[in-house]
Design a protein around this motif. Structure first.
Motif, PDB file in Angstrom:
ATOM      1  N   ALA A   1      -3.986 -12.634  -0.153  1.00  0.00           N
ATOM      2  CA  ALA A   1      -4.230 -11.941  -1.772  1.00  0.00           C
ATOM      3  C   ALA A   1      -4.826 -10.648  -1.753  1.00  0.00           C
ATOM      4  N   VAL A   2      -4.316 -10.153  -2.650  1.00  0.00           N
ATOM      5  CA  VAL A   2      -4.860  -8.906  -3.177  1.00  0.00           C
ATOM      6  C   VAL A   2      -5.798  -8.934  -4.248  1.00  0.00           C
ATOM      7  N   GLY A   3      -7.096  -8.572  -4.230  1.00  0.00           N
ATOM      8  CA  GLY A   3      -8.056  -8.869  -5.185  1.00  0.00           C
ATOM      9  C   GLY A   3      -8.661  -7.489  -5.695  1.00  0.00           C
TER      10      GLY A   3
ATOM     11  N   VAL B   1       0.844  -1.338   0.330  1.00  0.00           N
ATOM     12  CA  VAL B   1      -0.091   0.117  -0.215  1.00  0.00           C
ATOM     13  C   VAL B   1       0.961   1.430   0.033  1.00  0.00           C
ATOM     14  N   ALA B   2       1.880   1.226   0.978  1.00  0.00           N
ATOM     15  CA  ALA B   2       2.776   2.317   0.953  1.00  0.00           C
ATOM     16  C   ALA B   2       3.422   2.754  -0.493  1.00  0.00           C
ATOM     17  N   ALA B   3       3.663   1.556  -1.282  1.00  0.00           N
ATOM     18  CA  ALA B   3       4.430   1.732  -2.470  1.00  0.00           C
ATOM     19  C   ALA B   3       3.436   2.409  -3.590  1.00  0.00           C
ATOM     20  N   LEU B   4       2.062   1.929  -3.438  1.00  0.00           N
ATOM     21  CA  LEU B   4       1.404   2.230  -4.491  1.00  0.00           C
ATOM     22  C   LEU B   4      -0.037   3.116  -4.121  1.00  0.00           C
ATOM     23  N   ASP B   5      -0.120   3.709  -3.008  1.00  0.00           N
ATOM     24  CA  ASP B   5      -1.294   4.372  -2.649  1.00  0.00           C
ATOM     25  C   ASP B   5      -1.068   6.049  -2.945  1.00  0.00           C
ATOM     26  N   GLY B   6      -0.049   6.593  -3.507  1.00  0.00           N
ATOM     27  CA  GLY B   6      -0.104   7.690  -4.123  1.00  0.00           C
ATOM     28  C   GLY B   6       0.501   8.607  -2.954  1.00  0.00           C
TER      29      GLY B   6
ATOM     30  N   ARG C   1      -8.872  -1.107  -5.634  1.00  0.00           N
ATOM     31  CA  ARG C   1      -9.702   0.134  -5.747  1.00  0.00           C
ATOM     32  C   ARG C   1      -9.512   0.749  -4.357  1.00  0.00           C
ATOM     33  N   GLU C   2      -9.487   0.072  -3.256  1.00  0.00           N
ATOM     34  CA  GLU C   2      -9.524   0.876  -2.100  1.00  0.00           C
ATOM     35  C   GLU C   2      -8.024   1.464  -1.851  1.00  0.00           C
ATOM     36  N   HIS C   3      -6.861   0.929  -2.070  1.00  0.00           N
ATOM     37  CA  HIS C   3      -5.495   1.425  -1.600  1.00  0.00           C
ATOM     38  C   HIS C   3      -4.758   1.860  -2.760  1.00  0.00           C
ATOM     39  N   PHE C   4      -4.842   1.411  -3.753  1.00  0.00           N
ATOM     40  CA  PHE C   4      -3.875   1.922  -5.059  1.00  0.00           C
ATOM     41  C   PHE C   4      -4.334   3.086  -5.510  1.00  0.00           C
TER      42      PHE C   4
END
Length: 201
Positions: A109-111, A67-72, A116-119
Motif C-alpha cells: 500500500a501507498v501511504g 512512481v514512473a507515472a507520477l515522479d515528475g 511525499r518521497e516519490h510523487f
C-alpha cells in the motif's frame, strides 16, 4: 462559413468547454488516468473522452510503474485520476513477489510517506477514487507533493459511486465550473457522494 461566422454561432450556444472541440480543438484539457486495478478505468476513459478530454491511460502493475507515472520524470497532466482501491488512508497495490520486491521503491500500500518521497504533481488537480483516500494525512501528503487540489472520499462509497464521482466532476468542469464548485455540486447530490472532500492550500 468563415471563422468569424463560426465563432458568432458558437457564442449563441449554451456555454461549455465542448464548444472548443466544436471549434476544432482535439481536447480542452488532458488527464493522466492511473489505472491501479479498480476495474473502472476503461469506463472513466470512455466517459472523459466524450467530454472532450485527452486521456493518457497508464496501467500500473508494480510500485515502480506508479512512481514512473507520477515522479515528475515525464510531464504530468493538469488533471490526474488515480483509479484504485483504498483503505485507512492508503492507496492499495498488490504486493509483488519476493523475487521482484527488491527492485521496487516500496511494496504494498501507498501511504503519506511514499507520496511525499516519490510523487511530484506540480499544480495538478488530483482525484483519487479509492475508499478512505480522503483522509487528511494522505491529502496533506499529496499537497506536499505539489498537487494544487486533492479530491478523494473520506469514507467508503459504493463502487459505482467511485465511477460516477469523477465523471460528475468532469461534467461540471466541462460546464465551466471551478473544481471547488464542481465538488460542492457533487457533494450535494446524495449521501454517497457527500463523502468526497476537496483539499487545497
Amino acid at each position: 462559413m468563415t471563422h468569424e461566422a463560426e465563432e458568432e454561432w458558437l457564442a449563441t450556444q449554451r456555454p461549455s468547454r465542448v464548444r472548443e472541440i466544436q471549434a476544432g480543438r482535439l481536447a480542452w484539457t488532458e488527464v493522466d488516468l492511473i489505472d491501479i486495478g479498480s476495474g473502472s478505468a476503461h469506463a472513466l476513459r470512455d466517459g472523459l473522452e466524450v467530454f472532450g478530454v485527452q486521456v493518457n491511460h497508464l496501467r500500473v502493475g508494480q510500485p515502480r510503474h506508479l512512481v514512473a507515472a507520477l515522479d515528475g520524470s515525464r510531464p504530468i497532466a493538469p488533471y490526474v485520476i488515480l483509479s484504485c482501491h483504498g483503505d485507512e488512508g492508503r492507496i492499495l497495490l498488490d504486493d509483488v513477489t519476493e523475487e521482484m520486491a527488491g527492485f521496487q521503491p516500496f511494496n504494498g500500500a501507498v501511504g503519506p510517506n511514499h507520496v511525499r518521497e516519490h510523487f511530484r504533481l506540480p499544480g495538478s488537480v488530483t482525484l483519487v477514487t479509492g475508499c478512505d483516500t480522503g483522509e487528511p494525512a494522505l491529502a496533506d501528503a499529496f499537497l506536499d507533493a505539489g498537487a494544487g487540489v486533492y479530491i478523494a472520499p473520506r469514507g467508503a462509497p459504493f463502487g459505482y459511486a467511485s465511477v460516477f464521482a469523477p465523471l460528475f466532476f468532469f461534467y461540471e468542469l466541462t460546464e465551466q465550473r471551478t473544481p471547488a464548485q464542481a465538488v460542492a455540486r457533487l457533494r450535494a447530490h446524495d449521501d454517497e457522494l457527500a463523502m468526497w472532500q476537496l483539499h487545497q492550500r
